[in-house]
Each structure stands twice: as structure tokens, then as C-alpha cells.
Motif scaffolding. Structure first.
Motif, PDB file in Angstrom:
ATOM      1  N   GLY A 226       0.530  -1.332  -0.293  1.00 32.71           N
ATOM      2  CA  GLY A 226       0.358  -0.249  -0.170  1.00 32.71           C
ATOM      3  C   GLY A 226       0.441   1.325  -0.153  1.00 32.71           C
ATOM      4  O   GLY A 226       0.255   2.272  -0.210  1.00 32.71           O
ATOM      5  N   LYS A 227       2.034   1.316  -0.085  1.00 33.92           N
ATOM      6  CA  LYS A 227       3.457   2.255   0.004  1.00 33.92           C
ATOM      7  C   LYS A 227       3.677   1.905  -1.276  1.00 33.92           C
ATOM      8  O   LYS A 227       5.024   3.006  -1.313  1.00 33.92           O
ATOM      9  CB  LYS A 227       3.971   2.325   0.844  1.00 33.92           C
ATOM     10  N   TRP A 229       3.610   2.944  -5.574  1.00 33.69           N
ATOM     11  CA  TRP A 229       3.068   3.709  -6.430  1.00 33.69           C
ATOM     12  C   TRP A 229       3.436   3.844  -7.495  1.00 33.69           C
ATOM     13  O   TRP A 229       5.276   4.673  -7.652  1.00 33.69           O
ATOM     14  CB  TRP A 229       2.519   4.663  -5.576  1.00 33.69           C
ATOM     15  N   SER A 263       5.164   6.420  -1.080  1.00 30.95           N
ATOM     16  CA  SER A 263       4.455   7.505  -0.275  1.00 30.95           C
ATOM     17  C   SER A 263       3.125   6.196   0.867  1.00 30.95           C
ATOM     18  O   SER A 263       2.927   5.331   0.705  1.00 30.95           O
ATOM     19  CB  SER A 263       3.065   8.359  -0.764  1.00 30.95           C
ATOM     20  N   THR A 265       0.786   7.704   1.924  1.00 28.41           N
ATOM     21  CA  THR A 265      -0.902   8.269   1.596  1.00 28.41           C
ATOM     22  C   THR A 265      -0.660   8.319   0.139  1.00 28.41           C
ATOM     23  O   THR A 265       0.362   8.443  -0.587  1.00 28.41           O
ATOM     24  CB  THR A 265      -0.794   9.711   1.985  1.00 28.41           C
ATOM     25  N   ASP A 266      -1.718   8.231  -0.038  1.00 30.35           N
ATOM     26  CA  ASP A 266      -1.863   8.234  -2.017  1.00 30.35           C
ATOM     27  C   ASP A 266      -1.710   9.987  -2.338  1.00 30.35           C
ATOM     28  O   ASP A 266      -1.884  10.517  -2.024  1.00 30.35           O
ATOM     29  CB  ASP A 266      -3.585   8.306  -2.055  1.00 30.35           C
ATOM     30  N   ASP A 268      -2.289  10.685  -5.359  1.00 33.03           N
ATOM     31  CA  ASP A 268      -2.834  11.136  -6.377  1.00 33.03           C
ATOM     32  C   ASP A 268      -2.653  11.965  -7.547  1.00 33.03           C
ATOM     33  O   ASP A 268      -1.125  10.677  -7.845  1.00 33.03           O
ATOM     34  CB  ASP A 268      -3.785  13.188  -5.586  1.00 33.03           C
ATOM     35  N   LYS A 272      -0.787   5.299  -8.817  1.00 30.46           N
ATOM     36  CA  LYS A 272      -1.758   4.070  -9.726  1.00 30.46           C
ATOM     37  C   LYS A 272      -0.795   3.005  -8.456  1.00 30.46           C
ATOM     38  O   LYS A 272       0.721   2.764  -8.022  1.00 30.46           O
ATOM     39  CB  LYS A 272      -1.873   2.626 -10.681  1.00 30.46           C
ATOM     40  N   SER A 273      -1.952   1.996  -6.844  1.00 28.04           N
ATOM     41  CA  SER A 273      -0.819   1.490  -6.185  1.00 28.04           C
ATOM     42  C   SER A 273      -1.123  -0.100  -6.740  1.00 28.04           C
ATOM     43  O   SER A 273      -1.521  -0.412  -7.473  1.00 28.04           O
ATOM     44  CB  SER A 273      -1.801   1.883  -5.028  1.00 28.04           C
TER      45      SER A 273
END
Ligand code: ADP
Length: 290
Positions: A226-227, A229, A263, A265-266, A268, A272-273
Motif C-alpha cells: 500500500g505504500k 505507487w 508514499s 498516503t495516496d 493522487d 496507481k497503487s
């Protein structure tokens, strides 16, 4: 069995600090020592194999003081160095037979049995009469493992073993290491991240002589979930981009350039994750070293 390294340091006479207070605990199984060229891997491997001296520090194999009891260590060690010199005209079986004689196995039929067992294990039995000079890179590496296995070692050190092997030979070599690593300590020193992620239950990352991380590859990859991207970077100014994001790598895929960032957090901005892989951990760790 545990190999414990305490505060090992080595500075070469030209002033290069190849090892800086290295401490590691290495249990049974396959251990990956991962680092870029010049990180200090070979220096560490040669020091554990007692082929060169450290300036400070200790190495213990359970209660064997490795740097003091070199002869005892050598009886339990199998070592496959980066450059393994063979006399190319030697035939595989004969050379292993001679090497096992040097390891102190005097009985001829005992030697024959042992060499046969090991050659079958590394899948070279059918090639036993071949001259080593005719072997492929992968066969030479498997032969290197065969010689390292003579004498029933409890610790095997392999330094950069898969450089130059094709994917098929690499897979075969990996399978062999995985089988050997079930019962003893196998230290695999490499700059190839996939060697470690496919094989090792434990690993450390080394750079500029320092251990940056010791971990379980499977566990650490989960920490990165999840970190990571990714996005393609057509028309992006990398310099500005690197100021804004924690870039860990770029890669080319199907003709497009992609950047991977770290990252929490997302971020933006069309990112894409993506699934985290050990390479992310490796580049992230190298990029955050002080
Ligand atoms: P790796 O195996 O990770 O590529 P090495 O242990 O071979 O790293 O080298 C670590 C550092 O020590 C490098 O900067 C290398 O140039 C230096 N080095 C290695 N061997 C020697 C030597 N015999 N004399 C001086 N410097 C050395």
C-alpha cells in the motif's frame, strides 16, 4: 546452529572502509547478503571464510570462535568464491576425487561413494567424465557447489553465484541451494534482488560497509504494502519530480518509462497503487541511508 558476527570492521591500506561495525546473526537456512558492487560483501565473505583478517570484531559459529579457531572452522566450511579457478583439462569426477583426498578422506571406495553421491545431488553425474573446461557457466557453478559440499560442511558461503547464468541455469542453481539450505547455513552474497526474494528466509542489506537492514524478506515486503505507487513518466521533468516525491526506481516496460515512488498516503496525480516487491525494499533502504 547460529553464525554470529559482532562489530566486524575492516579498513584496507588505501583507506577504504570495507566493513564498518558489522553485526549479524545468521540462523540455519538460506541467508541473502544483498548489496551493490563495492558494498563490502566479498570482504565479509572472505573474512568469515578466514581468508583475510578483520581489524576488529568477532565471529562465532555457536561456540566456535571463527577468527581464532581457523582450522576447526575450515573443517565445517564450504566456500564458493566469485572466481573459481579450475584446471580446465581436469575431468569432473577425478578432480572431485582429488579434492576429497585433500579433505582427508583416504579410503578409495569411501571417496568414490561420496563423490558419486554429491555429483548426483548437483546433477553432474552424467557429465562426470567431461573436462571442466567444456562446462557451461551453470555447470561450473554446480561443480563449485559440489566441491563446497565435500567434507559435509555446516556452513556454505557462495559469493555472487548467479552472475552470468542464463535463466534456466539460474533456476536450477536456486533449486540446488534451496535443497542444501534445509539443514545448514548457506550465505548467498549477491547484488541480484531476485536471487534473495526467490530463495532466502533471512537477509541483510549492506552498503558502503554498513548493514542497513536485517530482515525476513516476506515480512518486510508486507510492511511496504500500500505504500508503493507507479505511473508512467512521459513528458515529466525528473528533477522537479524527485523534489516532490520519494522516487525509488524507474523502469522501462513495454517501451514506456514508469517511475515507482514510496508514499504512506495516496499521492493522487494519476499514480496507481502497485504490489510491493523486494526490489522496492532494497532501493528504498539504499535511498534512505544517512
Ligand atoms: P563487493 O563484494 O560488495 O563488491 P568488496 O568487499 O569487494 O565489495 O569491496 C568493498 C570495498 O573495498 C570496495 O570499495 C573495494 O574497492 C575495496 N576493496 C576490496 N578489496 C580491496 C583490497 N584488497 N585493497 C583495497 N581495497 C579493496
Amino acid at each position: 546452529m547460529n553464525l554470529t558476527i559482532n562489530n566486524l570492521s575492516k579498513t584496507y591500506s588505501n583507506g577504504v572502509q570495507a566493513l564498518v561495525n558489522v553485526s549479524l546473526t545468521i540462523p540455519n537456512g538460506l541467508f541473502g547478503l544483498l548489496g551493490p558492487n563495492g558494498a563490502g560483501k566479498s570482504t565479509l565473505m572472505r573474512t568469515i571464510a578466514t581468508l583475510q583478517e578483520a581489524d576488529n570484531g568477532e565471529i562465532w559459529m555457536d561456540d566456535l570462535n571463527v577468527l581464532e579457531q581457523k582450522q576447526e572452522l575450515k573443517q565445517t566450511l564450504g566456500y564458493l568464491p566469485q572466481e573459481f579457478g579450475f584446471y580446465p583439462k581436469d575431468r569432473a569426477f577425478n578432480l572431485l576425487d582429488q579434492l576429497s583426498m585433500l579433505k582427508g578422506i583416504k579410503d578409495k571406495s569411501e571417496r568414490k561413494q561420496l563423490v558419486e553421491y554429491i555429483m548426483k545431488k548437483v546433477n553432474l553425474w552424467d557429465d562426470r567424465k567431461q573436462r571442466i573446461g567444456t562446462f557451461s557457466g551453470g555447470m561450473k557453478q554446480r561443480f563449485g557447489i559440489a566441491q563446497a559440499l565435500l567434507g559435509n560442511p555446516k556452513l556454505i558461503i557462495v559469493d555472487e553465484p548467479t552472475a552470468g547464468l542464463d535463466p534456466y541455469e539460474r533456476r536450477r542453481f536456486h533449486n540446488l541451494l534451496a535443497e542444501i539450505g534445509k539443514d545448514i547455513i548457506v550465505i548467498l552474497s549477491t547484488h541480484i534482488v531476485d536471487d534473495v526474494s526467490n530463495l532466502c528466509s533471512n537477509m541483510a542489506i549492506i552498503d558502503k560497509g554498513r548493514i542497513l537492514l536485517q530482515t525476513d524478506p516476506g515480512e518486510i515486503i508486507k510492511d511496504f504494502e500500500g505504500k508503493i505507487w507507479e505511473k508512467d513518466i512521459i513528458g515529466i521533468n525528473m528533477e522537479d519530480f524527485e523534489k516532490e516525491y520519494h522516487v525509488i526506481s524507474t523502469r522501462l516496460f513495454a517501451g514506456k518509462n514508469f517511475v515507482r515512488i514510496f508514499s504512506e498516503t495516496d499521492p493522487d496525480n494519476d499514480f496507481k497503487s502497485v504490489e510491493s516487491i523486494l526490489e522496492d525494499v532494497y532501493f528504498y533502504t539504499l535511498s534512505t541511508r544517512s
